[in-house]
Design a protein around this motif. Structure first.
Motif, PDB file in Angstrom:
ATOM      1  N   PRO A 119      29.505  54.441  22.998  1.00  0.00           N
ATOM      2  CA  PRO A 119      30.254  53.833  24.106  1.00  0.00           C
ATOM      3  C   PRO A 119      29.776  52.405  24.355  1.00  0.00           C
ATOM      4  CG  PRO A 119      29.576  56.053  24.675  1.00  0.00           C
ATOM      5  CD  PRO A 119      28.868  55.712  23.409  1.00  0.00           C
ATOM      6  N   PHE A 120      30.712  51.544  24.738  1.00  0.00           N
ATOM      7  CA  PHE A 120      30.426  50.110  24.883  1.00  0.00           C
ATOM      8  C   PHE A 120      30.711  49.673  26.312  1.00  0.00           C
ATOM      9  CE2 PHE A 120      31.702  45.581  24.410  1.00  0.00           C
ATOM     10  CZ  PHE A 120      30.547  45.092  23.802  1.00  0.00           C
ATOM     11  N   ILE A 121      29.699  49.101  26.963  1.00  0.00           N
ATOM     12  CA  ILE A 121      29.846  48.647  28.350  1.00  0.00           C
ATOM     13  C   ILE A 121      29.813  47.124  28.357  1.00  0.00           C
ATOM     14  CG2 ILE A 121      28.778  48.583  30.646  1.00  0.00           C
ATOM     15  CD1 ILE A 121      28.263  51.543  28.274  1.00  0.00           C
ATOM     16  N   PHE A 122      30.872  46.534  28.880  1.00  0.00           N
ATOM     17  CA  PHE A 122      31.020  45.083  28.901  1.00  0.00           C
ATOM     18  C   PHE A 122      30.940  44.589  30.341  1.00  0.00           C
ATOM     19  CE2 PHE A 122      33.869  41.282  29.095  1.00  0.00           C
ATOM     20  CZ  PHE A 122      33.130  40.441  28.261  1.00  0.00           C
ATOM     21  N   ILE A 123      30.037  43.641  30.587  1.00  0.00           N
ATOM     22  CA  ILE A 123      29.882  43.077  31.921  1.00  0.00           C
ATOM     23  C   ILE A 123      30.824  41.889  32.065  1.00  0.00           C
ATOM     24  CG2 ILE A 123      28.303  42.143  33.635  1.00  0.00           C
ATOM     25  CD1 ILE A 123      27.685  45.035  32.747  1.00  0.00           C
ATOM     26  N   SER A 124      31.813  42.038  32.938  1.00  0.00           N
ATOM     27  CA  SER A 124      32.793  40.995  33.158  1.00  0.00           C
ATOM     28  C   SER A 124      32.607  40.408  34.558  1.00  0.00           C
ATOM     29  CB  SER A 124      34.212  41.546  32.974  1.00  0.00           C
ATOM     30  OG  SER A 124      35.171  40.515  33.026  1.00  0.00           O
ATOM     31  N   SER A 125      33.623  39.741  35.049  1.00  0.00           N
ATOM     32  CA  SER A 125      33.501  39.004  36.308  1.00  0.00           C
ATOM     33  C   SER A 125      34.743  39.174  37.169  1.00  0.00           C
ATOM     34  CB  SER A 125      33.304  37.515  36.002  1.00  0.00           C
ATOM     35  OG  SER A 125      33.413  36.724  37.166  1.00  0.00           O
ATOM     36  N   THR A 126      34.535  39.226  38.465  1.00  0.00           N
ATOM     37  CA  THR A 126      35.683  39.229  39.379  1.00  0.00           C
ATOM     38  C   THR A 126      36.399  37.885  39.367  1.00  0.00           C
ATOM     39  OG1 THR A 126      34.215  38.632  41.222  1.00  0.00           O
ATOM     40  CG2 THR A 126      34.704  40.977  40.910  1.00  0.00           C
ATOM     41  N   GLY A 127      35.801  36.893  38.730  1.00  0.00           N
ATOM     42  CA  GLY A 127      36.464  35.603  38.582  1.00  0.00           C
ATOM     43  C   GLY A 127      37.707  35.661  37.717  1.00  0.00           C
ATOM     44  N   VAL A 128      37.904  36.765  36.966  1.00  0.00           N
ATOM     45  CA  VAL A 128      39.086  36.872  36.100  1.00  0.00           C
ATOM     46  C   VAL A 128      40.370  37.003  36.914  1.00  0.00           C
ATOM     47  CG1 VAL A 128      37.746  37.908  34.229  1.00  0.00           C
ATOM     48  CG2 VAL A 128      38.974  39.393  35.843  1.00  0.00           C
ATOM     49  N   TYR A 129      40.257  37.397  38.192  1.00  0.00           N
ATOM     50  CA  TYR A 129      41.475  37.550  38.998  1.00  0.00           C
ATOM     51  C   TYR A 129      42.120  36.208  39.314  1.00  0.00           C
ATOM     52  CZ  TYR A 129      40.089  42.424  39.689  1.00  0.00           C
ATOM     53  OH  TYR A 129      39.752  43.735  39.479  1.00  0.00           O
ATOM     54  N   GLY A 130      41.324  35.169  39.411  1.00  0.00           N
ATOM     55  CA  GLY A 130      41.887  33.853  39.702  1.00  0.00           C
ATOM     56  C   GLY A 130      42.049  33.615  41.188  1.00  0.00           C
ATOM     57  N   GLU A 131      43.023  32.781  41.538  1.00  0.00           N
ATOM     58  CA  GLU A 131      43.162  32.352  42.935  1.00  0.00           C
ATOM     59  C   GLU A 131      44.543  32.635  43.506  1.00  0.00           C
ATOM     60  OE1 GLU A 131      42.463  28.182  43.135  1.00  0.00           O
ATOM     61  OE2 GLU A 131      44.093  27.660  41.776  1.00  0.00           O
ATOM     62  N   HIS A 132      45.220  33.645  42.987  1.00  0.00           N
ATOM     63  CA  HIS A 132      46.590  33.910  43.449  1.00  0.00           C
ATOM     64  C   HIS A 132      46.635  34.763  44.709  1.00  0.00           C
ATOM     65  CE1 HIS A 132      46.423  38.058  41.863  1.00  0.00           C
ATOM     66  NE2 HIS A 132      45.771  37.532  40.840  1.00  0.00           N
ATOM     67  N   GLY A 133      45.480  35.247  45.175  1.00  0.00           N
ATOM     68  CA  GLY A 133      45.464  36.091  46.370  1.00  0.00           C
ATOM     69  C   GLY A 133      44.382  35.666  47.340  1.00  0.00           C
ATOM     70  N   ASN A 134      44.501  36.121  48.574  1.00  0.00           N
ATOM     71  CA  ASN A 134      43.501  35.823  49.601  1.00  0.00           C
ATOM     72  C   ASN A 134      42.696  37.046  50.013  1.00  0.00           C
ATOM     73  OD1 ASN A 134      44.111  32.997  49.950  1.00  0.00           O
ATOM     74  ND2 ASN A 134      46.002  33.619  50.986  1.00  0.00           N
ATOM     75  N   SER A 135      43.187  38.237  49.651  1.00  0.00           N
ATOM     76  CA  SER A 135      42.494  39.482  49.980  1.00  0.00           C
ATOM     77  C   SER A 135      41.654  39.931  48.787  1.00  0.00           C
ATOM     78  CB  SER A 135      43.514  40.568  50.334  1.00  0.00           C
ATOM     79  OG  SER A 135      44.308  40.177  51.443  1.00  0.00           O
ATOM     80  N   PRO A 136      40.639  40.763  49.023  1.00  0.00           N
ATOM     81  CA  PRO A 136      39.854  41.283  47.904  1.00  0.00           C
ATOM     82  C   PRO A 136      40.743  41.981  46.876  1.00  0.00           C
ATOM     83  CG  PRO A 136      38.731  41.721  49.968  1.00  0.00           C
ATOM     84  CD  PRO A 136      40.089  41.181  50.332  1.00  0.00           C
ATOM     85  N   TYR A 137      40.445  41.769  45.607  1.00  0.00           N
ATOM     86  CA  TYR A 137      41.299  42.249  44.525  1.00  0.00           C
ATOM     87  C   TYR A 137      41.000  43.689  44.116  1.00  0.00           C
ATOM     88  CZ  TYR A 137      42.594  37.336  43.813  1.00  0.00           C
ATOM     89  OH  TYR A 137      43.062  36.055  43.968  1.00  0.00           O
ATOM     90  N   TYR A 138      42.054  44.397  43.724  1.00  0.00           N
ATOM     91  CA  TYR A 138      41.960  45.705  43.090  1.00  0.00           C
ATOM     92  C   TYR A 138      42.081  45.542  41.581  1.00  0.00           C
ATOM     93  CZ  TYR A 138      42.718  47.808  47.719  1.00  0.00           C
ATOM     94  OH  TYR A 138      42.589  48.179  49.035  1.00  0.00           O
ATOM     95  N   GLU A 139      41.669  46.570  40.842  1.00  0.00           N
ATOM     96  CA  GLU A 139      41.667  46.484  39.384  1.00  0.00           C
ATOM     97  C   GLU A 139      43.051  46.258  38.788  1.00  0.00           C
ATOM     98  OE1 GLU A 139      37.982  48.926  40.437  1.00  0.00           O
ATOM     99  OE2 GLU A 139      40.064  48.812  41.122  1.00  0.00           O
ATOM    100  N   ASN A 140      44.091  46.705  39.469  1.00  0.00           N
ATOM    101  CA  ASN A 140      45.441  46.548  38.921  1.00  0.00           C
ATOM    102  C   ASN A 140      46.115  45.254  39.363  1.00  0.00           C
ATOM    103  OD1 ASN A 140      45.722  47.363  41.563  1.00  0.00           O
ATOM    104  ND2 ASN A 140      47.523  48.619  41.210  1.00  0.00           N
ATOM    105  N   ASP A 141      45.392  44.398  40.072  1.00  0.00           N
ATOM    106  CA  ASP A 141      45.951  43.109  40.457  1.00  0.00           C
ATOM    107  C   ASP A 141      46.057  42.191  39.244  1.00  0.00           C
ATOM    108  OD1 ASP A 141      46.497  43.381  43.206  1.00  0.00           O
ATOM    109  OD2 ASP A 141      44.385  43.117  43.714  1.00  0.00           O
ATOM    110  N   LEU A 142      46.901  41.178  39.358  1.00  0.00           N
ATOM    111  CA  LEU A 142      47.067  40.213  38.291  1.00  0.00           C
ATOM    112  C   LEU A 142      45.745  39.518  37.971  1.00  0.00           C
ATOM    113  CD1 LEU A 142      50.398  38.436  39.352  1.00  0.00           C
ATOM    114  CD2 LEU A 142      50.092  40.058  37.464  1.00  0.00           C
ATOM    115  N   THR A 143      45.568  39.165  36.699  1.00  0.00           N
ATOM    116  CA  THR A 143      44.421  38.366  36.288  1.00  0.00           C
ATOM    117  C   THR A 143      44.930  36.999  35.850  1.00  0.00           C
ATOM    118  OG1 THR A 143      44.598  39.424  34.113  1.00  0.00           O
ATOM    119  CG2 THR A 143      42.941  40.281  35.622  1.00  0.00           C
ATOM    120  N   MET A 144      44.475  35.969  36.555  1.00  0.00           N
ATOM    121  CA  MET A 144      44.911  34.599  36.277  1.00  0.00           C
ATOM    122  C   MET A 144      43.712  33.665  36.384  1.00  0.00           C
ATOM    123  SD  MET A 144      48.481  34.665  38.495  1.00  0.00           S
ATOM    124  CE  MET A 144      48.930  32.995  38.016  1.00  0.00           C
ATOM    125  N   PRO A 145      42.744  33.784  35.467  1.00  0.00           N
ATOM    126  CA  PRO A 145      41.517  32.981  35.554  1.00  0.00           C
ATOM    127  C   PRO A 145      41.798  31.481  35.548  1.00  0.00           C
ATOM    128  CG  PRO A 145      41.713  34.041  33.399  1.00  0.00           C
ATOM    129  CD  PRO A 145      42.758  34.642  34.269  1.00  0.00           C
TER     130      PRO A 145
END
Length: 291
Positions: free
Chosen positions: A96-122
């Motif tokens: 199994p492979f565990i990859f450490i990513s960043s909440t920065g991948v969501y980008g700036e299209h929202g003002n509320s905390p992001y959920y995993e199914n939200d758009l990613t717009m880095p």
């Protein structure tokens, strides 16, 4: 269980090394030359064949955002191509492979905390590379686990990217007892030891896919620094800046995320960032005067 680990000297990797034994795990910390683009594929396969019942936690990354912006090819090599080959090799060996990513991948299209199914717009090369790394990990390993985290603190007070230590060092050198911080960007300050707990519980449950993995509670940079000083030295006044910091790299104003999904898979409560910050600063109280 055996844990292959890249980036063992980093803020998060060192915490995995120090805490793995609590869960009955043995850590095999790989040197950079054993897994990066210079290592042959046959040598990499051989190196990862030493243990059965293993997982690979990929903490290593090019995190210099300015450098990534200036040299995107190097960033792509470090954060994407290396990830592709590691995930592929682990799949061949049923690891199994565990990859450490960043909440920065969501980008700036929202003002509320992001959920995993939200758009990613880095918004910058570094976060684009982390999102590409996620996709490569998922495409090349059926048992890939992606952890989106951010605003990490903890570890050695001498660590290069220890945000709390840098702010305390700044406070120690102040003459007028006044600091300024950014009230415009928000996220989840996240203690590395808490993230390690989340990761090992997800590994135990054989979880895969994408998970936000941050401490509970959100804060602006200003609120974060103000809390650091409240705990460390209440005589320091922290004031909000009147405008955003002028940065070479475009970063999202919102890197905050929601932990709902991970709490469905884990049993340990996820502490609020203020609780973990308080414990971290006070546990190292004697050391702060030396930086």
């Amino acid at each position: 269980m055996n844990v292959y680990l890249s980036g063992a000297n980093g803020l998060l990797g060192s915490s995995f090394c120090q805490n793995a034994y609590k869960y009955g795990h043995e850590v095999c910390a790989l040197k950079q030359e054993e897994y990066n683009y210079n290592a042959s594929l046959s040598d990499l396969k051989s190196r990862l064949s030493n243990y059965t019942d293993a997982v690979f936690i990929h903490c290593a990354a090019n995190t210099n955002m300015d450098e990534c912006e200036s040299f995107p090819d190097i960033c792509h090599r470090d954060n994407v191509l290396n990830t592709t080959r590691l995930a592929h090799t682990c799949r061949l060996l049923n690891i199994p492979f565990i990859f450490i990513s960043s909440t920065g991948v969501y980008g700036e299209h929202g003002n509320s905390p992001y959920y995993e199914n939200d758009l990613t717009m880095p918004t910058n090369v570094h976060h684009m590379s982390k999102l590409s790394g996620e996709k490569e990990a998922l495409a090349n390993n059926d048992n890939a686990l992606i952890l989106r985290t951010g605003w990490l603190f903890g570890g050695s007070i001498s660590a290069n990217r220890n945000f709390v230590a840098k702010r305390i060092q700044e406070a120690n050198n102040l003459k007028d007892k006044v600091m300024y911080s950014d009230p415009f960007q928000k996220g989840n300050p996240t203690y590395v030891d808490d993230l390690v707990v989340m990761a090992f519980e997800l590994i135990r449950e054989k979880a895969k896919g994408i998970f936000n993995a941050v401490n509970s509670g959100t804060a602006t940079r200003f609120e974060y620094v103000k809390e650091i000083m409240r705990i460390y030295d209440e005589t320091i006044t922290v004031l909000p800046t009147e405008k955003k910091f002028d940065r070479k790299v475009k970063v999202s104003h919102n890197e905050a995320a929601v932990n709902d999904k991970i709490q469905m898979f884990t049993t340990s409560p996820i502490p609020h960032w203020k609780v973990s910050l308080f414990n971290y600063i006070n546990d190292n109280r004697e050391a702060w005067t030396e930086i």
